[in-house]
Structure formats: structure tokens, C-alpha cells
Design an enzyme around this catalytic site. Structure first.
Site, PDB file in Angstrom:
ATOM      1  CG  HIS A 157     -12.243   4.027   2.955  1.00 37.15           C
ATOM      2  ND1 HIS A 157     -12.837   5.039   3.687  1.00 37.15           N
ATOM      3  CD2 HIS A 157     -10.920   4.296   2.972  1.00 37.15           C
ATOM      4  CE1 HIS A 157     -11.910   5.872   4.127  1.00 37.15           C
ATOM      5  NE2 HIS A 157     -10.730   5.440   3.697  1.00 37.15           N
ATOM      6  CG  LEU A 204     -16.581   5.481  11.634  1.00 38.18           C
ATOM      7  CD1 LEU A 204     -17.348   5.688  12.934  1.00 38.18           C
ATOM      8  CD2 LEU A 204     -17.008   6.493  10.577  1.00 38.18           C
ATOM      9  NE  ARG A 247      -6.215   1.650  -0.037  1.00 30.21           N
ATOM     10  CZ  ARG A 247      -6.092   2.937   0.293  1.00 30.21           C
ATOM     11  NH1 ARG A 247      -4.894   3.473   0.459  1.00 30.21           N
ATOM     12  NH2 ARG A 247      -7.155   3.688   0.466  1.00 30.21           N
ATOM     13  NE  ARG A 300      -8.679  12.733   3.049  1.00 31.67           N
ATOM     14  CZ  ARG A 300      -8.667  11.422   2.861  1.00 31.67           C
ATOM     15  NH1 ARG A 300      -9.802  10.740   2.910  1.00 31.67           N
ATOM     16  NH2 ARG A 300      -7.530  10.783   2.654  1.00 31.67           N
ATOM     17  CD  GLU A 360      -8.474  -0.920   3.742  1.00 25.94           C
ATOM     18  OE1 GLU A 360      -8.812  -0.263   2.742  1.00 25.94           O
ATOM     19  OE2 GLU A 360      -7.921  -0.418   4.737  1.00 25.94           O
ATOM     20  CG  ASN A 387      -1.843   1.185   1.271  1.00 28.22           C
ATOM     21  OD1 ASN A 387      -1.765   2.088   0.437  1.00 28.22           O
ATOM     22  ND2 ASN A 387      -2.721   1.208   2.256  1.00 28.22           N
TER      23      ASN A 387
END
Length: 398
Positions: A181, A210, A92, A242, A385, A7
């Protein structure tokens, strides 16, 4: 067969060596502060291999240098990747645009296409490409696979993915809701169904990912029908740094009255907003400590975060009509009991009842935190993931 999962982020490289069949992690680590001007020996890379840890200390100029460090640490741990039972390298990739919506074996054409999509993800796709090219150079005989963060949301209904702007402009510039995501939402919704002993096709779910980045999804019968992130990962929930949703007129106002240019506004909304913009910190552990000390804006930041989260939970309850499970995941969702409690407080009339004792328990395994008489199951399911990418890569290369 093992899969090396990479990643490659804007200033970091996270990696795991995973057995996709058993989920066993043979090694893992993270390279941070890539390209930053730091004093020698400031950056430490810890390579975990079983109960052993191997370290590198020093500055890291770029992602290519970072991957060389990773490979050297594997060698130091006796895990020379060039001679390991390595079936694939899974990458990823954040944005697949309209082009990529399933795991894809990487060749030169695919690399060029991912690079061309950088206009849609300028902070993410370029380092993804560097990670891919570096890994291909270091392991030229191992299949490389791209797994796209947007893939799970590729088939959103037209009403959910379409922005109400001039249709020709939208088509010309690829403007639609893509969602992000996706690998996590896909994996967690599957794990939630398994935990409940149900088929995904029989369930309607709301998944709340989250972390420092945050997103929610509405999933009907195993298929995503809505999500909070949009053309970019900026839309939707309030996040660590963000802003999430805001009046687009704010952007024009800042350009006209504050003397900001596009890059200034981009940096403001992506890096200096959200929880950090209101309170000065973006880590929820620090935020909780500030709230306890009576910090003037920490509680406000928390309240704004919860307000936006509840608004989307309510919207998805209505959109799905029937909801069988609401699942919290990722760093904040898995570990912050207060966020979970406040997000679902007072919703008993909608069939949601959180058990305070279950919610307060800390665990690294999937668990139910709703009361026995809760019509809707409320779960905490750790995301993984890396395992999802490893399995997708292994399945693709056979």
C-alpha cells in the site's frame, strides 16, 4: 496529456483515464470475476464517462479478454485510446522486491524481472504481468510505466525491515519486510501535510490504510520508518479475509495435526481468516448490521480488529516519539466512524482527542476529526492511488 491507469488484480481489472495535472477522471470502471465460471450475462462491466455509463454483460475468460472489453467500452464512449491524447499507461505492480523502488518505464527486461518476483507475490504479480503485456499489445506506441506498491518502504531502517532468522537464508531468498500500500501511504501523507499547511519534512505521521486489506505506517519527516505488512501483505493488522500477525507455530500445528498442506494453509490465512474467519463476513457494513442484531461472533471480530489496530498505533507513537498527525484512509478508514472512534478511544493523555460530532460527519474530502485542543491532529484523507500512479507515470515520461 492523459494517463490510463491499470490495476490488474487476481480476478479483476480496475482502470481510470486521468489527467494528472487537473486530477480530472475522464473515464473509469472495474472488470470483476475474471476467469470465474459464471452463467452468460452475469458479469457486468460499467464504464463511467462523465454522466454517461456504457455496459458490457457476459463472462470474461482472462485478463487479456478483460482488457479487450475495457478498450471496446472506451471506443463505444467515443474515447478511442489509440487516437487519444494518451501520454502513458501506468500500471500498479504489487511487488518490486529489492529490484524496483521507483517508477520504471517497462520493456521486456522489466516484464521478465516482475515475473521473476512472482515467488514473493504469487497472487498479485502474475496478473500484474498479464495486464502489462495485454496493454503493451493493444497500445504498442504508448510508454508503459510500472509503479510499485513496495517502493515507498524500500528504505526502511535495517532494524525495521530485518527478520530475526538465519541471515544467509534470508539473503538467499529475499526475506525482509517490504511493506505494501506504499502508493497510498505516500499520497495520503502528502495530502495530510498539505491539509495542515505544513511541509512533509516537518511532520511525523501515522497513516492507517484500512480497507479489505489494511496496513499502518510510521512516517518520520516524510520517510517511512516502519509499516505493518511484511514479506507479503499477510503480516500486520487483522484484515477482511487475512489473519495478520499470528504465531508461526500455528502453521506447523495445522500441517502436522489437521492434515493441511502449504496451499491449504495459504488459502486459510489469506482468504478465510480475518474478519471473515471470525464472523463469516468481511464487509464492515455487514459486520455492523450483524453486531446490531446481536450476532454471537460479529462483536468479537470487531474487537479483535480494534485490538490489533490499537496495538500498532501505540507502537508507532513510541517509535516516532513525537507525532503530529494520525490519518485514516481507504474504504473502512474513510467511512466507518465507529472504527475511528474505537481505535483512538481513551488516548487523551497521549494528546489524542477525537471530536464526536466531526467524526460522525460523512464527507468525500479531507477533513479534521480531532478536537481543537487535540495536540495530535486526527484526519480523514481520501486516498487516490490512481492519481498518484498517473502523476508518477506522467513525470517519468516527461
Amino acid at each position: 496529456m492523459k494517463v490510463l491507469v491499470i490495476n490488474s488484480g487476481s480476478s479483476s481489472i480496475k482502470y481510470q483515464l486521468v489527467d494528472p495535472a487537473t486530477a480530472e477522471v475522464a473515464a473509469s470502471g472495474v472488470v470483476q470475476r475474471i476467469g470465474e465460471e459464471v452463467e452468460p450475462d452475469v458479469v457486468t462491466v460499467e464504464h463511467s464517462c462523465g454522466d454517461r455509463t456504457f455496459e458490457y454483460r457476459g463472462s470474461i475468460a482472462d485478463h487479456a479478454a478483460g482488457l479487450h472489453v475495457v478498450f471496446d467500452l472506451f471506443t463505444a464512449a467515443g474515447q478511442d485510446l489509440a487516437h487519444a491524447d494518451l501520454g502513458a499507461v501506468g500500471h500498479r505492480v504489487v511487488h518490486g522486491g529489492e529490484v524496483f523502488y521507483q517508477p520504471t518505464v517497462i520493456d521486456d527486461t522489466v516484464v521478465k524481472a516482475i515475473e521473476d518476483l512472482s515467488a514473493l507475490a504469487p497472487l498479485h504479480n502474475p496478473p500484474n504481468v498479464i495486464g502489462i503485456e495485454s496493454a503493451r499489445a493493444l497500445l504498442p506506441d504508448v510508454p508503459q510505466v510500472a509503479v510499485f506498491d513496495t517502493a515507498f518502504f524500500h528504505q526502511l531502517p535495517a532494524a525495521a525491515k530485518t527478520y530475526a532468522i538465519d541471515a544467509e537464508v534470508a539473503a538467499a531468498h529475499g526475506i525482509r519486510k517490504y511493506g505494501f500500500h506504499g502508493t497510498s501511504h505516500d499520497y495520503v501523507s502528502g495530502q495530510a501535510a498539505e491539509f495542515l499547511g505544513r511541509e512533509r519534512a516537518d511532520l511525523n505521521q501515522i497513516v492507517l490504510h484500512l480497507g479489505n486489506g489494511a496496513s499502518a505506517s510510521a512516517i518520520r519527516a516524510g520517510r517511512a520508518v516502519d509499516t505493518t505488512m511484511g514479506l507479503t501483505p499477510l503480516e500486520g493488522l487483522v484484515m477482511g479475509t487475512r489473519s495478520g500477525d499470528l504465531d508461526p507455530g500455528i502453521i506447523f500445528h495445522l500441517i502436522r495435526t489437521a492434515g493441511m498442506d502449504v496451499d491449504d494453509v495459504d488459502a486459510l490465512l489469506n482468504r478465510h481468516s480475518g474478519i471473515k474467519g471470525i464472523s463469516g463476513v468481511n464487509d464492515f457494513r455487514e459486520l455492523g448490521q450483524l453486531i446490531e442484531t446481536g450476532h454471537p461472533t460479529a462483536k468479537l471480530a470487531f474487537d479483535v480488529y480494534i485490538h490489533r489496530l490499537r496495538r500498532y498505533i501505540g507502537a508507532y507513537l513510541i517509535e516516532l516519539g513525537r507525532v503530529d498527525a494520525i490519518t485514516f484512509t481507504a474504504g473502512v478508514g474513510e467511512n466507518d466512524a465507529r472504527v475511528r472512534a474505537e481505535a483512538l478511544a481513551g488516548l487523551e493523555r497521549y494528546g489524542i482527542r477525537v471530536d464526536a460530532d466531526r467524526n460522525a460527519e460523512r464527507s468525500r474530502v479531507a477533513r479534521r476529526i480531532s478536537a481543537d485542543d487535540s495536540e495530535i491532529a486526527v484526519l480523514v484523507v481520501p486516498t487516490n492511488e490512481e492519481l498518484a500512479i498517473a502523476r508518477a507515470s506522467a513525470e517519468l515520461v516527461g
